[in-house]
Design a protein around this motif. Structure first.
Motif, PDB file in Angstrom:
ATOM      1  N   LEU A   1      37.693   4.743 -16.405  1.00 31.16           N
ATOM      2  CA  LEU A   1      38.991   5.494 -15.434  1.00 31.16           C
ATOM      3  C   LEU A   1      38.458   5.291 -14.055  1.00 31.16           C
ATOM      4  O   LEU A   1      38.777   4.811 -13.146  1.00 31.16           O
ATOM      5  N   ASP A   2      37.334   6.493 -13.799  1.00 35.78           N
ATOM      6  CA  ASP A   2      36.631   6.178 -12.144  1.00 35.78           C
ATOM      7  C   ASP A   2      36.255   5.349 -12.134  1.00 35.78           C
ATOM      8  O   ASP A   2      36.239   5.563 -10.652  1.00 35.78           O
ATOM      9  N   ASP A   3      35.242   4.741 -13.025  1.00 34.31           N
ATOM     10  CA  ASP A   3      34.395   3.013 -12.305  1.00 34.31           C
ATOM     11  C   ASP A   3      36.075   2.513 -11.640  1.00 34.31           C
ATOM     12  O   ASP A   3      35.748   2.016 -10.878  1.00 34.31           O
ATOM     13  N   ILE A   4      36.860   1.717 -12.207  1.00 33.36           N
ATOM     14  CA  ILE A   4      37.603   1.068 -12.018  1.00 33.36           C
ATOM     15  C   ILE A   4      38.452   1.874 -10.927  1.00 33.36           C
ATOM     16  O   ILE A   4      38.472   0.573  -9.238  1.00 33.36           O
ATOM     17  N   ALA A   5      38.650   3.295 -10.967  1.00 32.13           N
ATOM     18  CA  ALA A   5      39.650   3.809  -9.430  1.00 32.13           C
ATOM     19  C   ALA A   5      38.657   3.077  -7.960  1.00 32.13           C
ATOM     20  O   ALA A   5      39.116   2.728  -7.059  1.00 32.13           O
ATOM     21  N   GLU A   6      36.999   3.661  -8.283  1.00 30.94           N
ATOM     22  CA  GLU A   6      36.271   2.992  -7.453  1.00 30.94           C
ATOM     23  C   GLU A   6      35.949   2.081  -6.827  1.00 30.94           C
ATOM     24  O   GLU A   6      36.348   2.020  -5.951  1.00 30.94           O
ATOM     25  N   MET A   7      35.648   1.075  -7.851  1.00 31.36           N
ATOM     26  CA  MET A   7      35.605   0.054  -7.326  1.00 31.36           C
ATOM     27  C   MET A   7      36.647   0.156  -7.148  1.00 31.36           C
ATOM     28  O   MET A   7      36.868  -2.093  -5.943  1.00 31.36           O
ATOM     29  N   ARG A   8      37.785  -0.557  -7.538  1.00 31.57           N
ATOM     30  CA  ARG A   8      39.526  -1.012  -6.679  1.00 31.57           C
ATOM     31  C   ARG A   8      39.462   0.000  -4.911  1.00 31.57           C
ATOM     32  O   ARG A   8      39.686  -1.202  -4.150  1.00 31.57           O
ATOM     33  N   ARG A   9      38.868   1.050  -5.003  1.00 34.43           N
ATOM     34  CA  ARG A   9      39.138   1.830  -3.647  1.00 34.43           C
ATOM     35  C   ARG A   9      38.103   0.733  -2.356  1.00 34.43           C
ATOM     36  O   ARG A   9      38.254   0.671  -1.783  1.00 34.43           O
ATOM     37  N   ARG A  10      37.140   0.398  -4.068  1.00 32.57           N
ATOM     38  CA  ARG A  10      36.176  -0.371  -2.579  1.00 32.57           C
ATOM     39  C   ARG A  10      36.248  -1.367  -1.777  1.00 32.57           C
ATOM     40  O   ARG A  10      35.994  -2.443  -0.774  1.00 32.57           O
ATOM     41  N   LEU A  11      36.750  -2.539  -2.842  1.00 29.00           N
ATOM     42  CA  LEU A  11      36.878  -3.843  -3.124  1.00 29.00           C
ATOM     43  C   LEU A  11      38.454  -4.123  -2.267  1.00 29.00           C
ATOM     44  O   LEU A  11      39.033  -4.385  -1.447  1.00 29.00           O
ATOM     45  N   GLU A  12      39.348  -3.293  -2.054  1.00 27.46           N
ATOM     46  CA  GLU A  12      40.812  -3.620  -1.824  1.00 27.46           C
ATOM     47  C   GLU A  12      40.749  -2.910   0.032  1.00 27.46           C
ATOM     48  O   GLU A  12      40.787  -3.413   0.658  1.00 27.46           O
ATOM     49  N   CYS A  13      39.671  -1.798   0.382  1.00 22.50           N
ATOM     50  CA  CYS A  13      39.345  -1.607   1.749  1.00 22.50           C
ATOM     51  C   CYS A  13      38.557  -2.083   2.327  1.00 22.50           C
ATOM     52  O   CYS A  13      38.697  -2.644   3.258  1.00 22.50           O
ATOM     53  N   MET A  14      38.449  -3.429   1.318  1.00 24.43           N
ATOM     54  CA  MET A  14      37.227  -4.805   2.136  1.00 24.43           C
ATOM     55  C   MET A  14      38.010  -5.578   2.271  1.00 24.43           C
ATOM     56  O   MET A  14      38.024  -6.028   3.122  1.00 24.43           O
TER      57      MET A  14
END
Length: 216
Positions: free
Chosen positions: A80-93
């Motif tokens: 979940l930590d990994d998913i949330a971090e990748m979601r944060r990065r990609l969605e902000c991009m």
């Protein structure tokens, strides 16, 4: 005379229904998938069902076990930590690119998506979730990268598999709903940095909700 649906059509239909059921928590985390039960539930033959199951395994919503069929993935804090971090990065991009390329048609679509989501408070959970997903898709739609949108879509499904299993938290839900309106306002004003920070906070707060699904 209409032609009968092809196996591919059947496989696509059962893929979508099973995907939604897994994300919505209709199956327990770690549960083994009984193929005969699925055949009856989705009224589909073995061949298109296996095709859908294989696609879901490749997509990451099922685990394929050698000679032992399929099972639903468990819930894991590190994942979940990994998913949330990748979601944060990609969605902000994607949001930053969407604000750069988005036109008047996107602005209208975003306002409409936010309006429908705001009016859905009294609707069923399923209806609200559908409108919520539509809002987030619309927010980043004109980013210009189909691959980026594809990765975000997959991350949303994985993230929601956790979030929808967590206990309801009305106080946090109010803040999340308010952030949707803030995201629209900032995106329309093209305030890139502020919009990105708002989206980061939105994902982080939603992560705090999803985290409850990993607690004993």
């Amino acid at each position: 005379m209409a032609k009968p649906a092809s196996p591919l059509t059947h496989a696509s239909r059962v893929f979508e229904r099973l995907r939604q059921d897994i994300v919505n928590g209709r199956f327990k985390a770690g549960e083994k998938i009984a193929i005969n039960t699925l055949k009856a539930r989705y009224e589909v033959g073995l061949s298109p069902l296996r095709e859908a199951l294989n696609k879901l395994a490749a997509y990451g919503l099922l685990i394929q076990e050698n000679q032992r069929g399929f099972r639903v993935p468990g819930l894991d804090r590190a994942e979940l930590d990994d998913i949330a971090e990748m979601r944060r990065r990609l969605e902000c991009m994607a949001l930053e690119q969407a604000m750069r390329y988005g036109d008047a048609e996107w602005e209208s679509a975003l306002l409409a998506a936010a309006h429908r989501l705001r009016r859905a408070d009294g609707d069923s959970v399923e209806q609200w979730e559908a409108l919520h997903l539509h809002f987030h898709r619309t927010l980043v739609a004109p980013c210009g990268s189909p691959w980026l949108l594809r990765f975000i879509e997959q991350l949303h499904d994985q993230f929601d598999r956790y979030r929808r299993r967590a206990p309801d938290n009305p106080s946090i839900r109010e803040v999340l709903d308010a952030q949707h309106d803030q995201l629209v306002e900032l995106a329309l004003k093209r305030e890139t940095r502020a919009a990105s920070l708002c989206l980061e906070n939105h994902v982080l707060l939603s992560y705090q909700v999803a985290l409850e699904s990993c607690r004993d």
